[in-house]
Motif scaffolding. Structure first.
Motif, mmCIF file in Angstrom:
data_model
loop_
_atom_site.group_PDB
_atom_site.id
_atom_site.type_symbol
_atom_site.label_atom_id
_atom_site.label_comp_id
_atom_site.label_asym_id
_atom_site.label_seq_id
_atom_site.Cartn_x
_atom_site.Cartn_y
_atom_site.Cartn_z
ATOM 1 N N GLY A 61 -26.052 -74.031 34.027
ATOM 2 C CA GLY A 61 -26.213 -75.455 33.781
ATOM 3 C C GLY A 61 -25.011 -76.058 33.090
ATOM 4 O O GLY A 61 -24.597 -77.183 33.392
ATOM 5 N N VAL A 62 -24.426 -75.317 32.168
ATOM 6 C CA VAL A 62 -23.228 -75.809 31.481
ATOM 7 C C VAL A 62 -22.061 -75.891 32.455
ATOM 8 O O VAL A 62 -21.229 -76.795 32.362
ATOM 9 C CB VAL A 62 -22.880 -74.903 30.280
ATOM 10 C CG1 VAL A 62 -21.610 -75.380 29.604
ATOM 11 C CG2 VAL A 62 -24.025 -74.884 29.273
ATOM 12 N N ALA A 239 -26.115 -83.675 42.126
ATOM 13 C CA ALA A 239 -25.682 -83.141 43.424
ATOM 14 C C ALA A 239 -25.140 -81.721 43.289
ATOM 15 O O ALA A 239 -25.509 -80.818 44.049
ATOM 16 C CB ALA A 239 -24.632 -84.066 44.036
ATOM 17 N N VAL A 240 -24.274 -81.500 42.316
ATOM 18 C CA VAL A 240 -23.685 -80.170 42.120
ATOM 19 C C VAL A 240 -24.751 -79.178 41.675
ATOM 20 O O VAL A 240 -24.810 -78.035 42.165
ATOM 21 C CB VAL A 240 -22.541 -80.234 41.087
ATOM 22 C CG1 VAL A 240 -22.035 -78.834 40.749
ATOM 23 C CG2 VAL A 240 -21.404 -81.103 41.605
ATOM 24 N N GLY A 241 -25.602 -79.601 40.755
ATOM 25 C CA GLY A 241 -26.629 -78.707 40.249
ATOM 26 C C GLY A 241 -27.632 -78.298 41.312
ATOM 27 O O GLY A 241 -27.976 -77.111 41.428
ATOM 28 N N ARG A 242 -28.068 -79.256 42.105
ATOM 29 C CA ARG A 242 -29.104 -78.945 43.095
ATOM 30 C C ARG A 242 -28.558 -78.228 44.309
ATOM 31 O O ARG A 242 -29.125 -77.221 44.746
ATOM 32 C CB ARG A 242 -29.801 -80.245 43.529
ATOM 33 C CG ARG A 242 -30.909 -79.999 44.544
ATOM 34 C CD ARG A 242 -31.706 -81.239 44.847
ATOM 35 N NE ARG A 242 -32.780 -80.940 45.801
ATOM 36 C CZ ARG A 242 -33.626 -81.849 46.263
ATOM 37 N NH1 ARG A 242 -33.534 -83.114 45.856
ATOM 38 N NH2 ARG A 242 -34.561 -81.508 47.128
ATOM 39 N N GLY A 246 -28.090 -74.542 43.050
ATOM 40 C CA GLY A 246 -29.495 -74.248 43.302
ATOM 41 C C GLY A 246 -30.402 -74.449 42.109
ATOM 42 O O GLY A 246 -31.469 -73.813 42.008
ATOM 43 N N LEU A 247 -30.028 -75.337 41.189
ATOM 44 C CA LEU A 247 -30.873 -75.595 40.031
ATOM 45 C C LEU A 247 -32.055 -76.479 40.416
ATOM 46 O O LEU A 247 -31.973 -77.276 41.345
ATOM 47 C CB LEU A 247 -30.074 -76.284 38.924
ATOM 48 C CG LEU A 247 -28.896 -75.513 38.319
ATOM 49 C CD1 LEU A 247 -28.262 -76.349 37.208
ATOM 50 C CD2 LEU A 247 -29.333 -74.165 37.774
ATOM 51 N N GLY A 248 -33.124 -76.344 39.698
ATOM 52 C CA GLY A 248 -34.290 -77.175 39.930
ATOM 53 C C GLY A 248 -35.121 -77.259 38.670
ATOM 54 O O GLY A 248 -34.830 -76.598 37.663
ATOM 55 N N GLY A 249 -36.161 -78.061 38.701
ATOM 56 C CA GLY A 249 -37.076 -78.151 37.583
ATOM 57 C C GLY A 249 -36.413 -78.572 36.284
ATOM 58 O O GLY A 249 -35.548 -79.444 36.239
#
Length: 304
Positions: A61-62, A239-242, A246-249
């Motif tokens: 996340g960072v 956009a980058v995270g998802r 593959g980040l979620g929640g």
């Protein structure tokens, strides 16, 4: 969440009132800004970094937060040079205003009330202090001392000459070595560091009594930087995270919320210390703080 903004507005308003009435004299704004830059903020940086788990910045996340921040920082830097014709040092401050989030006095209360913990905000703050602050100081120093004999030697000595960079380096060294400083050493530092944010906000409020006539270019410059901060940066983090990480929640929510925080008042303080333009970072801090009440609420409504 709005409760986190109340101290910022209140202290800034007190500063405005003091400047309006002249209660502290004609030199108070400069003295407060210099106190914040030379003593209070370095103390706060040292305390934060010396107690921070530096390894926490390895979190995915960072990494997403860092990508969004640095991308927006680079965009702000480029636009400042090409579209707004700012000198390099002012461009660095503008880029900071467009990307450097208020992770301390706003990020922590927002994180507590919305995320339920401060783990991610703290890690993001460490990244900013450890990597982004020295980058900004270097860019400013290169321009302000351009052409000075021994410029690269001066740059190598920046941690010794610049209290912000020096305090950050000392804090990281203490954390890396696992040192535990005695309370007798920490308490005076903690007392001085506690004055950093109030002094900066008070000086910011006092500066509002300085009227600046804005032309179309000035308005466009401010709106562009504010839009980069409260709109582009959280959208890019999403956009980058998802799609890239593959980040979620909750993890994605924390990244986007942090990226959407308004500009830190440090941008105004740094500009004042180096005698650069303070009206642009001042306005971006204020406008982004006001608008982020809406944008952060929207982020929470969509992702929570």
């Amino acid at each position: 969440m709005i409760s986190g903004f109340i101290p910022v507005w209140a202290v800034t308003a007190l500063g405005w009132a003091a400047g309006r009435t002249g209660a502290l004299g004609p030199h108070a704004q400069g003295v407060l800004g210099r106190f914040a830059f030379t003593f209070a903020m370095p103390a706060l940086l040292f305390l934060t970094l010396s107690a921070a788990p530096v390894g926490a910045i390895a979190d995915p996340g960072v990494a997403v937060f860092a990508i969004s921040l640095l991308t927006v920082f680079g965009t702000g830097l480029l636009l400042s040079r090409t579209a707004f014709r700012a000198r390099p040092a002012d461009g660095a401050v503008n880029a900071m205003a467009a990307s450097y989030v208020n992770s301390a006095n706003l990020g922590i209360p927002v994180a507590v009330s919305v995320l339920g913990d401060t783990t991610f905000i703290a890690a993001a703050a460490v990244f900013q202090m450890l990597f982004v602050t020295p980058l900004i100081m270097v860019l400013i120093d290169l321009d302000v001392h351009r052409g000075v004999r021994g410029q690269w030697r001066r740059l190598a000595q920046l941690p010794l000459r610049n209290p912000v960079v020096g305090a950050s380096a000392a804090g990281v060294a203490v954390a890396a070595l696992g040192l535990r400083l005695p309370a007798e050493v920490l308490q005076p530092i903690r007392t001085v560091g506690g004055a950093g944010v109030p002094a900066a906000l008070f000086a910011l409020g006092m500066s509002l009594n300085t009227r600046v006539t804005l032309d179309a270019k000035g308005v466009t410059e401010r709106l562009t930087l504010v839009s980069l901060k409260v709109v582009a940066q959280p959208l890019l983090a999403y956009a980058v995270g998802r799609w890239a990480f593959g980040l979620g929640g909750h993890a994605l929510f924390a990244v986007v919320l942090c990226a959407g925080l308004p500009t830190a008042q440090n941008a105004f303080v740094y500009a004042g210390e180096y005698r650069l333009r303070t009206d642009v970072p001042r306005d971006v801090v204020l406008w982004s703080t006001l608008l982020s009440v809406v944008t952060l609420s929207l982020i929470a409504w969509l992702l929570r």
